[in-house]
Scaffold this motif. Structure first.
Motif, PDB file in Angstrom:
ATOM      1  N   THR A   1      -0.092   2.858  20.455  1.00 12.54           N
ATOM      2  CA  THR A   1       0.445   1.544  20.137  1.00 12.54           C
ATOM      3  C   THR A   1       1.723   1.672  19.323  1.00 12.54           C
ATOM      4  N   PHE A   2       2.704   0.836  19.653  1.00  5.82           N
ATOM      5  CA  PHE A   2       3.958   0.743  18.904  1.00  5.82           C
ATOM      6  C   PHE A   2       3.857  -0.501  18.033  1.00  5.82           C
ATOM      7  N   TYR A   3       4.193  -0.379  16.758  1.00  3.35           N
ATOM      8  CA  TYR A   3       4.077  -1.473  15.795  1.00  3.35           C
ATOM      9  C   TYR A   3       5.446  -1.852  15.249  1.00  3.35           C
ATOM     10  N   VAL A   4       5.623  -3.133  15.009  1.00  2.00           N
ATOM     11  CA  VAL A   4       6.806  -3.637  14.314  1.00  2.00           C
ATOM     12  C   VAL A   4       6.295  -4.574  13.221  1.00  2.00           C
ATOM     13  N   ASP A   5       6.613  -4.244  11.963  1.00  3.19           N
ATOM     14  CA  ASP A   5       6.262  -5.094  10.823  1.00  3.19           C
ATOM     15  C   ASP A   5       7.532  -5.779  10.341  1.00  3.19           C
ATOM     16  N   ILE A   6       7.477  -7.092  10.168  1.00  4.35           N
ATOM     17  CA  ILE A   6       8.630  -7.857   9.698  1.00  4.35           C
ATOM     18  C   ILE A   6       8.197  -8.659   8.480  1.00  4.35           C
ATOM     19  N   ASP A   7       8.908  -8.466   7.371  1.00  2.00           N
ATOM     20  CA  ASP A   7       8.620  -9.206   6.143  1.00  2.00           C
ATOM     21  C   ASP A   7       9.183 -10.614   6.262  1.00  2.00           C
ATOM     22  N   LEU A   8       8.309 -11.604   6.190  1.00  2.00           N
ATOM     23  CA  LEU A   8       8.718 -13.005   6.264  1.00  2.00           C
ATOM     24  C   LEU A   8       8.023 -13.825   5.172  1.00  2.00           C
TER      25      LEU A   8
ATOM     26  N   GLY B   1      17.905 -11.890   7.044  1.00  2.00           N
ATOM     27  CA  GLY B   1      16.968 -12.054   5.945  1.00  2.00           C
ATOM     28  C   GLY B   1      15.556 -11.591   6.161  1.00  2.00           C
ATOM     29  N   ALA B   2      15.304 -10.582   6.951  1.00  2.00           N
ATOM     30  CA  ALA B   2      13.943 -10.101   7.144  1.00  2.00           C
ATOM     31  C   ALA B   2      13.945  -8.581   7.290  1.00  2.00           C
ATOM     32  N   ARG B   3      13.213  -7.899   6.413  1.00  2.00           N
ATOM     33  CA  ARG B   3      13.093  -6.438   6.529  1.00  2.00           C
ATOM     34  C   ARG B   3      12.145  -6.085   7.659  1.00  2.00           C
ATOM     35  N   LEU B   4      12.361  -4.920   8.250  1.00  2.00           N
ATOM     36  CA  LEU B   4      11.604  -4.506   9.421  1.00  2.00           C
ATOM     37  C   LEU B   4      11.217  -3.040   9.298  1.00  2.00           C
ATOM     38  N   ALA B   5      10.028  -2.712   9.783  1.00  4.85           N
ATOM     39  CA  ALA B   5       9.577  -1.325   9.915  1.00  4.85           C
ATOM     40  C   ALA B   5       8.994  -1.169  11.308  1.00  4.85           C
TER      41      ALA B   5
END
Length: 127
Positions: free
Chosen positions: A37-44, A26-30
């Motif tokens: 820098t390496f980024y990870v965005d998670i929709d919560l 249940g969480a989208r990720l980019a």
């Protein structure tokens, strides 16, 4: 090929693997890289930032949280949320310096990319 080119290629492959190998509940990720820098965005959305647990164990990044039911929302929207990303092949990421921030329901993780010295830098250091 320069060591810098190999690092860029490795991170591009990691980004592709993030989308292919993540386990989600249940969480989208980019995932993306900007400069060093390496980024990870998670929709919560609907998750209290105090209840977010982020860990890295044996190269696996895990984000756990509990989504609360919103007024008028379906009961299925509430419950635990888990997202795992395999970073084990990304030796150029410094997961010990991982930082996280939460803004408007999006958790952004920043992971510094370890600088790999070029051959000319190694030669200068040895001299």
């Amino acid at each position: 090929m320069s060591p810098h080119g190999a690092t860029v290629r490795e991170l591009d492959q990691l980004t592709c693997r993030v989308f292919d190998s993540t386990r989600s509940s249940g969480a989208r990720l980019a995932a993306y890289r900007i400069d060093g820098t390496f980024y990870v965005d998670i929709d919560l959305p609907g998750v209290d930032r105090a209840g977010i647990d982020i860990s890295v164990d044996e190269g696996v990044l895990t984000v756990r949280a509990e989504r609360r039911a919103a007024d008028g929302a379906a009961a299925t929207a509430a419950g635990p949320v888990t997202r795992e990303v395999d970073l084990s092949d990304a030796e150029s990421l410094d997961t010990d310096r991982l930082e996280a921030r939460c803004d408007n329901g999006v958790v952004t993780l920043t992971i510094p990319i370890v600088h790999e010295p070029r051959a000319s830098e190694l030669a200068a250091a040895a001299a």
